[in-house]
Design an enzyme around this catalytic site. Structure first.
Site, mmCIF file in Angstrom:
data_model
loop_
_atom_site.group_PDB
_atom_site.id
_atom_site.type_symbol
_atom_site.label_atom_id
_atom_site.label_comp_id
_atom_site.label_asym_id
_atom_site.label_seq_id
_atom_site.Cartn_x
_atom_site.Cartn_y
_atom_site.Cartn_z
ATOM 1 N N GLU A 100 8.893 0.412 0.770
ATOM 2 C CA GLU A 100 7.930 1.161 0.645
ATOM 3 C C GLU A 100 8.624 2.604 0.155
ATOM 4 O O GLU A 100 8.557 3.246 -0.396
ATOM 5 C CB GLU A 100 7.414 1.901 1.697
ATOM 6 C CG GLU A 100 5.982 0.711 2.255
ATOM 7 C CD GLU A 100 4.914 1.022 1.778
ATOM 8 O OE1 GLU A 100 4.888 2.249 1.137
ATOM 9 O OE2 GLU A 100 4.186 -0.049 1.255
ATOM 10 N N HIS A 143 0.621 -1.460 -0.575
ATOM 11 C CA HIS A 143 -0.045 0.302 -0.231
ATOM 12 C C HIS A 143 1.001 1.366 -0.209
ATOM 13 O O HIS A 143 2.423 1.290 0.685
ATOM 14 C CB HIS A 143 -1.313 -0.276 1.148
ATOM 15 C CG HIS A 143 -2.043 -0.894 0.917
ATOM 16 N ND1 HIS A 143 -3.169 -0.140 0.284
ATOM 17 C CD2 HIS A 143 -2.653 -2.439 1.518
ATOM 18 C CE1 HIS A 143 -3.589 -1.588 0.707
ATOM 19 N NE2 HIS A 143 -3.685 -2.512 1.139
ATOM 20 N N HIS A 184 4.466 5.655 -7.815
ATOM 21 C CA HIS A 184 5.248 4.476 -6.233
ATOM 22 C C HIS A 184 4.672 2.922 -6.644
ATOM 23 O O HIS A 184 5.266 1.996 -5.775
ATOM 24 C CB HIS A 184 4.459 5.180 -5.244
ATOM 25 C CG HIS A 184 4.570 4.408 -4.042
ATOM 26 N ND1 HIS A 184 5.314 5.298 -2.743
ATOM 27 C CD2 HIS A 184 3.743 3.719 -3.540
ATOM 28 C CE1 HIS A 184 5.144 4.345 -1.877
ATOM 29 N NE2 HIS A 184 4.254 3.515 -1.662
ATOM 30 N N GLU A 185 3.080 2.925 -6.660
ATOM 31 C CA GLU A 185 2.815 1.901 -6.752
ATOM 32 C C GLU A 185 3.021 0.763 -7.573
ATOM 33 O O GLU A 185 3.759 -0.496 -7.286
ATOM 34 C CB GLU A 185 0.988 1.901 -7.336
ATOM 35 C CG GLU A 185 0.887 2.374 -5.961
ATOM 36 C CD GLU A 185 0.264 1.964 -4.753
ATOM 37 O OE1 GLU A 185 0.563 0.495 -4.599
ATOM 38 O OE2 GLU A 185 0.478 2.859 -4.035
#
Length: 598
Positions: free
Chosen positions: A432, A226, A403-404
Site C-alpha cells: 500500500e 485495495h 495507486h492501483e
C-alpha cells in the site's frame, strides 16, 4: 489480443478481504502470518516462512561453478542460481526448482523455489541477484523437510474443486491447477492442489491451497489489493480544471505500435496491447473510428450520464497506459513480468494486459487491483464514490488509478512474477505504501517538494483520506518505524512506509534536483529520476515477503548496483530520520544509526 480475450475474461471480478490480527508475537505476526475470513465463514491462517536476506554491496561474492561445468561462463542463469542456492543452503540440486529470471544490462535476477520429488514449494522461495558477474543479493525462505507429506496425491484435483468453490463462494476459473508443497506454521509440509476461484457478484479472486491428502484448505492467496479511500463526506468540491487535449501521448519505446495495436490487430476503441478499459456490466468500451476520444467530463452531473461514462473510460485508459509506459522506461518490462498481450519476443509471459473495469458494480467508495501470476491479466476495478452530490467517479482522479496500477507492479516485480510475494501483513502494508509513493512521484511538479495528500477529489476533503499528509516535517506527519508496532492493518502500515519513501524522495531531490522530463527520460541524474530507478530496482532485489529492514537494504543495494553507492548516505539518512537506521532490527524499535562515513 485484448479484444479477443476481453469479453470472456471480463467476467472475472475481484475483491480483497480485510486481514485480521493473529495471536502471535508482533514481529512474527507481521512477517509470517495473516488470517483471512473468506466466503461462507471460512477462516484461513496463511503462513509464509520468514525470509533471510543478505546484500554484499560493491564487493559482491563469487559465483560458484555449477556441477558438471568447467567454468561459470558456460553456465546458464538457472544453472548459476541453483549452484549458488546449493552453496548457501547446503541443499541438493534436486531440491531447487528454477522459476524465472532475466538479465538486464550488467545485472541479472533469478527466482527459484524449493522442491521435493520434483514438486515445487509454493511458499519456500529464494532470489539471487548479480552485478557484473558477482552475486550482490540473496534472499531465501527455504525450510527443513523432515516432516513432509508424500508427493503422490491421495485425492484428485477434480474431486476437490467443488469443495473449494463452496468454501470460497466462487467458481473455478479454468486456470490450470498445479501441485505444490506448502509449508505450514508448525513446520510440517503439506502437498496441495492449487486452484483459482472467483466470483463476479461478490467481487472475489482467490488462489486456494487444498491438501491433496485430506482435502482441507490450508491457505489462500488473495490476488486483490485495495486502495481503501474511506473518509467522512464533506462539502462538495468542483471538479479541478485542467482537462486538455493530448496528441499521441503514447511512448513508442514502451508501446511500439501505440496504445491501440498489438502489432497484429488494430482497434478503434479503448482496448490495446497494454490495457482494455470498459464500463462494467454493459461491457462497453469507448470507440472512435478516427481515434479521437474527446469527451469532457462534467462533475455537475452524475457519473453514469453517458458522456461522463465515455470520458471516464478514456481517462482510465490514458492513465493506465501512461503508467505502463513510464515504468517500462525504468525497468518494468516484458522480462520483468509486466502486463502486455504481445511481448514481442522480449521475454516474460504474454496474454496479460490490464483489464480496467470503470464504474464497476461490485463496490462503492474504493478501488482495487488483482495481480495473478505473469501470463494472467491483472484486473483493476474502479468504483463510483457516493460521498458527494452528485456522486464522483474514481476514474477521473488520477492518483487512485496510479495507486492501483502500482499494486500490479510491486506484486509482479517482487518474487519473480508470481503475484504471491506481498502476502504477510508487513509486506502487504508496504505494498500500500509503494502505491501511494508512486502516485506522489507522478504528482510532484518541481524541486519544491510538497506535502502529499491522497484522495482529495472523490471525498471532497482537502486533507485526503490518510491519517496524515506525507511530509518531511515530523510535526505534520509523526509516523516512524516504531509506529508499525501499533498497527495490524495493511493500509495504516502502508502510511509508515510511504512517508519514509516521501522522505527519501525529498532528500534525493534536494541533493540532485528535479527533472521535468522524468516520465520519458530515465537517463539523467536528477533526484526524481534516481528515485524511480531505485524504486523499481529494489523490487527485483528484495526477498519474497520483505520487511521494512530488508526492503531498505534492497534500496541501498540497488543504489550500489546502479550508481556505485553515490546516494547511500542520502538514502540512509532519510530512512534513519524515521527510525529505520543502520542497526534497525525487525522488531519495530527505532534506530537512528548511520553507516561509517555518513
Amino acid at each position: 489480443m485484448a479484444s479477443f480475450k476481453f469479453l470472456s475474461f471480463v467476467l472475472v471480478a475481484i475483491y480483497a478481504s480485510i486481514a485480521q490480527a493473529v495471536p502471535f508475537p508482533q514481529h512474527v505476526r507481521h512477517a509470517t502470518h495473516q488470517t483471512r475470513h473468506i466466503g461462507r465463514g471460512l477462516e484461513v491462517k496463511a503462513y509464509h516462512p520468514k525470509s533471510s536476506y543478505q546484500t554484499w554491496g560493491a564487493e559482491g561474492v563469487a559465483q560458484p561453478v555449477p556441477a558438471g561445468l568447467k567454468s561459470r561462463a558456460t553456465a546458464s542463469l538457472s544453472d548459476n542460481a541453483i549452484a549458488f542456492v546449493q552453496s548457501q543452503l547446503g541443499v541438493d540440486a534436486s531440491q531447487v526448482s528454477y522459476k524465472s529470471g532475466f538479465a538486464e544490462g550488467s545485472g541479472s535476477y533469478a527466482y527459484v523455489k524449493q522442491a521435493h520429488d520434483g514438486v515445487p514449494f509454493a511458499n519456500a522461495v529464494a532470489n539471487v541477484a548479480w552485478k557484473d558477474g558477482k552475486i550482490v543479493a540473496f534472499g531465501s525462505s527455504f525450510v527443513n523437510t523432515t516432516n513432509i507429506a508424500s508427493s503422490k496425491p491421495s485425492l484428485s484435483v477434480d474431486s476437490l474443486i467443488p469443495k473449494v468453490e463452496q468454501a470460497l463462494d466462487g467458481k473455478f476459473n479454468d486456470h490450470p491447477p498445479s501441485l505444490e508443497y506448502l509449508v505450514r506454521d508448525d513446520q510440517s509440509v503439506a502437498l496441495t492442489h492449487v486452484v483459482q476461484v472467483s466470483n463476479k457478484e461478490a467481487g472475489t479472486w482467490f488462489e486456494a491451497y487444498v491438501c491433496a491428502h485430506t482435502g482441507k484448505i490450508y491457505s489462500v492467496t488473495d490476488f486483490v489489493a485495495h486502495a481503501s479511500y474511506t473518509v467522512l463526506p464533506i462539502q462538495k468540491q468542483i471538479f479541478p480544471e485542467g482537462q486538455v487535449v493530448l496528441k499521441d501521448p503514447q511512448d513508442l519505446l514502451a508501446s511500439p505500435f501505440g496504445w491501440h495495436s498489438d502489432g497484429i490487430d488494430n482497434t478503434t476503441n479503448t482496448i490495446g496491447n497494454n490495457v482494455a478499459a470498459f464500463i462494467d456490466g454493459a461491457v462497453t468500451t469507448q470507440t472512435s473510428a478516427g481515434l479521437n476520444f474527446n469527451v469532457a467530463y462534467d462533475d455537475t452531473i452524475d457519473p453514469t450520464v453517458q458522456s461522463n461514462m465515455d470520458a471516464a473510460i478514456v481517462n482510465a485508459f490514458y492513465v493506465a497506459n501512461t503508467v505502463h509506459d513510464f515504468t517500462y522506461r525504468y525497468g518494468f518490462t516484458e522480462s520483468a513480468f509486466n502486463f502486455q498481450d504481445n511481448n514481442f519476443g522480449k521475454g516474460g509471459r504474454a496474454g496479460d494486459s490490464v483489464l480496467m473495469s470503470v464504474q464497476d458494480a461490485s463496490g462503492l467508495n474504493n478501488a482495487n487491483f488483482a495481480t495473478p501470476p505473469d501470463g494472467q491479466s491483472g484486473v483493476c476495478r474502479m468504483f463510483i464514490w457516493d460521498l458527494t452530490n452528485p456522486r464522483r467517479d474514481g476514474s477521473v482522479e488520477n492518483d487512485i488509478i496510479v495507486h492501483e496500477m502500482t499494486h500490479g507492479i510491486t506484486n509482479r516485480m517482487t518474487g519473480g512474477g508470481t503475484g504471491r510475494c506481498l502476502q504477510t501483513v508487513e509486506a502487504g502494508g508496504m505494498g500500500e505504501g509503494w502505491s501511494d509513493a508512486m502516485a506522489e512521484w507522478v504528482a510532484q511538479k518541481s524541486a519544491n517538494v510538497q506535502d502529499f495528500v491522497v484522495g482529495q477529489y472523490v471525498t471532497e476533503n482537502p486533507a485526503g483520506i490518510r491519517t496524515f499528509p506525507y511530509s518531511t516535517n515530523p510535526a505534520v506527519n509523526p509516523l516512524r518505524y516504531s509506529s508499525v508496532a501499533q498497527f495490524n492493518e495493511v493500509h495504516v502500515i502502508g502510511e509508515v512506509w510511504a512517508n519514509m519513501l516521501h522522505n527519501v524522495y525529498a532528500a534525493l531531490v534536494a541533493e540532485r534536483g528535479f527533472s521535468t522530463q522524468a516520465l520519458t527520460n530515465p537517463n539523467t541524474n536528477e533526484g526524481n529520476v534516481v528515485y524511480m530507478h531505485l524504486f523499481l530496482d529494489a523490487l527485483l532485489l528484495q526477498p519474497c515477503n520483505p520487511t521494512f529492514v530488508s526492503a531498505r537494504d534492497a534500496w541501498i543495494q540497488a543504489d550500489q548496483n546502479r550508481f556505485n553507492g553515490a546516494n547511500k548516505c542520502t538514502i540512509f539518512k532519510a530512512f534513519a530520520s524515521r527510525g529505520l537506521g543502520l542497526n534497525a532490527r525487525e522488531d519495530f524499535v527505532d534506530n537512528a544509526d548511520l553507516p561509517a562515513g555518513c
